[in-house]
Write a protein that holds these residues in place. Sequence first.
Motif, PDB file in Angstrom:
ATOM      1  N   ALA A   8     -11.659   9.103  -8.165  1.00  0.00           N
ATOM      2  CA  ALA A   8     -10.847   7.893  -8.217  1.00  0.00           C
ATOM      3  C   ALA A   8     -10.601   7.372  -6.816  1.00  0.00           C
ATOM      4  CB  ALA A   8      -9.513   8.196  -8.889  1.00  0.00           C
ATOM      5  N   SER A   9     -10.393   6.052  -6.715  1.00  0.00           N
ATOM      6  CA  SER A   9     -10.109   5.458  -5.409  1.00  0.00           C
ATOM      7  C   SER A   9      -8.739   5.905  -4.935  1.00  0.00           C
ATOM      8  CB  SER A   9     -10.138   3.939  -5.510  1.00  0.00           C
ATOM      9  OG  SER A   9      -9.035   3.514  -6.269  1.00  0.00           O
ATOM     10  N   PRO A  10      -8.429   5.785  -3.627  1.00  0.00           N
ATOM     11  CA  PRO A  10      -7.118   6.186  -3.128  1.00  0.00           C
ATOM     12  C   PRO A  10      -5.970   5.543  -3.897  1.00  0.00           C
ATOM     13  CG  PRO A  10      -8.592   5.716  -1.308  1.00  0.00           C
ATOM     14  CD  PRO A  10      -9.312   5.340  -2.572  1.00  0.00           C
ATOM     15  N   ILE A  11      -6.111   4.264  -4.249  1.00  0.00           N
ATOM     16  CA  ILE A  11      -4.995   3.602  -4.930  1.00  0.00           C
ATOM     17  C   ILE A  11      -4.776   4.215  -6.312  1.00  0.00           C
ATOM     18  CG2 ILE A  11      -6.429   1.727  -5.833  1.00  0.00           C
ATOM     19  CD1 ILE A  11      -4.090  -0.085  -5.671  1.00  0.00           C
ATOM     20  N   GLN A  12      -5.878   4.571  -6.977  1.00  0.00           N
ATOM     21  CA  GLN A  12      -5.718   5.165  -8.303  1.00  0.00           C
ATOM     22  C   GLN A  12      -5.111   6.561  -8.197  1.00  0.00           C
ATOM     23  OE1 GLN A  12      -9.801   4.532  -9.345  1.00  0.00           O
ATOM     24  NE2 GLN A  12      -9.241   3.129 -10.973  1.00  0.00           N
ATOM     25  N   ARG A  13      -5.513   7.296  -7.134  1.00  0.00           N
ATOM     26  CA  ARG A  13      -4.939   8.636  -6.941  1.00  0.00           C
ATOM     27  C   ARG A  13      -3.442   8.529  -6.671  1.00  0.00           C
ATOM     28  NH1 ARG A  13      -9.752  10.148  -4.165  1.00  0.00           N
ATOM     29  NH2 ARG A  13      -8.816   9.733  -2.141  1.00  0.00           N
ATOM     30  N   ASN A  14      -3.044   7.519  -5.840  1.00  0.00           N
ATOM     31  CA  ASN A  14      -1.639   7.360  -5.509  1.00  0.00           C
ATOM     32  C   ASN A  14      -0.811   7.044  -6.750  1.00  0.00           C
ATOM     33  OD1 ASN A  14      -2.119   7.841  -2.876  1.00  0.00           O
ATOM     34  ND2 ASN A  14      -2.226   5.696  -2.250  1.00  0.00           N
ATOM     35  N   VAL A  42       2.579  -4.457  -3.549  1.00  0.00           N
ATOM     36  CA  VAL A  42       1.462  -5.238  -3.016  1.00  0.00           C
ATOM     37  C   VAL A  42       0.368  -4.271  -2.572  1.00  0.00           C
ATOM     38  CG1 VAL A  42       0.743  -6.862  -1.218  1.00  0.00           C
ATOM     39  CG2 VAL A  42       3.051  -7.027  -2.210  1.00  0.00           C
ATOM     40  N   THR A  43      -0.855  -4.566  -2.964  1.00  0.00           N
ATOM     41  CA  THR A  43      -1.997  -3.764  -2.496  1.00  0.00           C
ATOM     42  C   THR A  43      -2.974  -4.683  -1.795  1.00  0.00           C
ATOM     43  OG1 THR A  43      -1.751  -2.297  -4.398  1.00  0.00           O
ATOM     44  CG2 THR A  43      -3.822  -2.171  -3.198  1.00  0.00           C
ATOM     45  N   ASN A  50       0.828  -1.211   0.000  1.00  0.00           N
ATOM     46  CA  ASN A  50       0.000   0.000   0.000  1.00  0.00           C
ATOM     47  C   ASN A  50       0.862   1.261   0.000  1.00  0.00           C
ATOM     48  OD1 ASN A  50      -2.185  -1.758   0.109  1.00  0.00           O
ATOM     49  ND2 ASN A  50      -2.289  -1.677   2.340  1.00  0.00           N
ATOM     50  N   GLY A  51       1.948   1.214  -0.771  1.00  0.00           N
ATOM     51  CA  GLY A  51       2.802   2.384  -0.951  1.00  0.00           C
ATOM     52  C   GLY A  51       3.868   2.572   0.114  1.00  0.00           C
ATOM     53  N   GLN A  52       3.922   1.687   1.108  1.00  0.00           N
ATOM     54  CA  GLN A  52       4.924   1.840   2.181  1.00  0.00           C
ATOM     55  C   GLN A  52       5.915   0.677   2.161  1.00  0.00           C
ATOM     56  OE1 GLN A  52       2.916   2.212   5.967  1.00  0.00           O
ATOM     57  NE2 GLN A  52       3.363   4.399   5.939  1.00  0.00           N
ATOM     58  N   ASP A  53       7.183   0.998   2.375  1.00  0.00           N
ATOM     59  CA  ASP A  53       8.214  -0.045   2.457  1.00  0.00           C
ATOM     60  C   ASP A  53       8.279  -0.622   3.865  1.00  0.00           C
ATOM     61  OD1 ASP A  53       8.967   0.162  -0.145  1.00  0.00           O
ATOM     62  OD2 ASP A  53      10.682   1.463   0.224  1.00  0.00           O
ATOM     63  N   HIS A  54       8.422  -1.950   3.923  1.00  0.00           N
ATOM     64  CA  HIS A  54       8.582  -2.633   5.208  1.00  0.00           C
ATOM     65  C   HIS A  54       9.766  -3.585   5.092  1.00  0.00           C
ATOM     66  CE1 HIS A  54       4.533  -1.375   6.540  1.00  0.00           C
ATOM     67  NE2 HIS A  54       4.193  -1.582   5.278  1.00  0.00           N
ATOM     68  N   GLN A  55      10.595  -3.614   6.122  1.00  0.00           N
ATOM     69  CA  GLN A  55      11.687  -4.590   6.182  1.00  0.00           C
ATOM     70  C   GLN A  55      11.163  -5.805   6.947  1.00  0.00           C
ATOM     71  OE1 GLN A  55      14.472  -4.051   4.496  1.00  0.00           O
ATOM     72  NE2 GLN A  55      13.598  -2.051   3.929  1.00  0.00           N
ATOM     73  N   ILE A  56      11.107  -6.942   6.272  1.00  0.00           N
ATOM     74  CA  ILE A  56      10.522  -8.131   6.890  1.00  0.00           C
ATOM     75  C   ILE A  56      11.612  -9.157   7.175  1.00  0.00           C
ATOM     76  CG2 ILE A  56       8.811  -9.976   6.646  1.00  0.00           C
ATOM     77  CD1 ILE A  56       7.562  -7.191   6.650  1.00  0.00           C
TER      78      ILE A  56
END
Length: 164
Positions: A156-162, A70-71, A7-13
């Motif tokens: 537009a939905s948030p994902i489309q705006r992003n 990933v969304t 969802n636009g954010q990086d995560h270190q897993i």
Amino acid sequence: MTTLKVNGQDHQIDADPDTPLLYVLREELALNAAKFGCGLGQCGACTVIVDGKAVLSCVTPLLLLEGKQVTTLEGLGSIEAPGPIQRAFIEEQAAQCGYCIAGMMMLAQALLQKNPKPTDEQIRIELEPHLCRCGTHMRILRAVHRAAHLMQTADASPIQRNAQ
Ligand code: FES
Ligand code: FES
């Protein structure tokens, strides 16, 4: 360590590369929209979108996701500001128990991104592999048509705006 963009954010897993994405989303990132249904790639409850395509997160290992977008359903809107797919499913009262619905919405989102005006038959074919034990299929079908209409007429939905 795997860098996972959700969802636009990086995560270190810090998890075994074979760990299914669904476990990482739910247990590491507290993103609980995607559900554990069968865990075998057979029901669709765990569906998320990876680089624009619907993917079964219960059978997708972390190692395949480095550098991909990933969304999850959380990325399509919120309770305060639902996106078109979420609004349409609420307005059509498509959920009964709701267990399958997050997966249905993600599959519908992926379909509408590649085909903004699907026919009834195209929606049926796309959603056919996803199981709904409550039998709300006709409402789900109406919700997808409504979402298609909303996407063409509403914000537009948030994902489309992003993505813009
Ligand atoms: S939980 Fe992934 S397909 Fe059923
Ligand atoms: S709404 Fe209950 S499984 Fe689909």
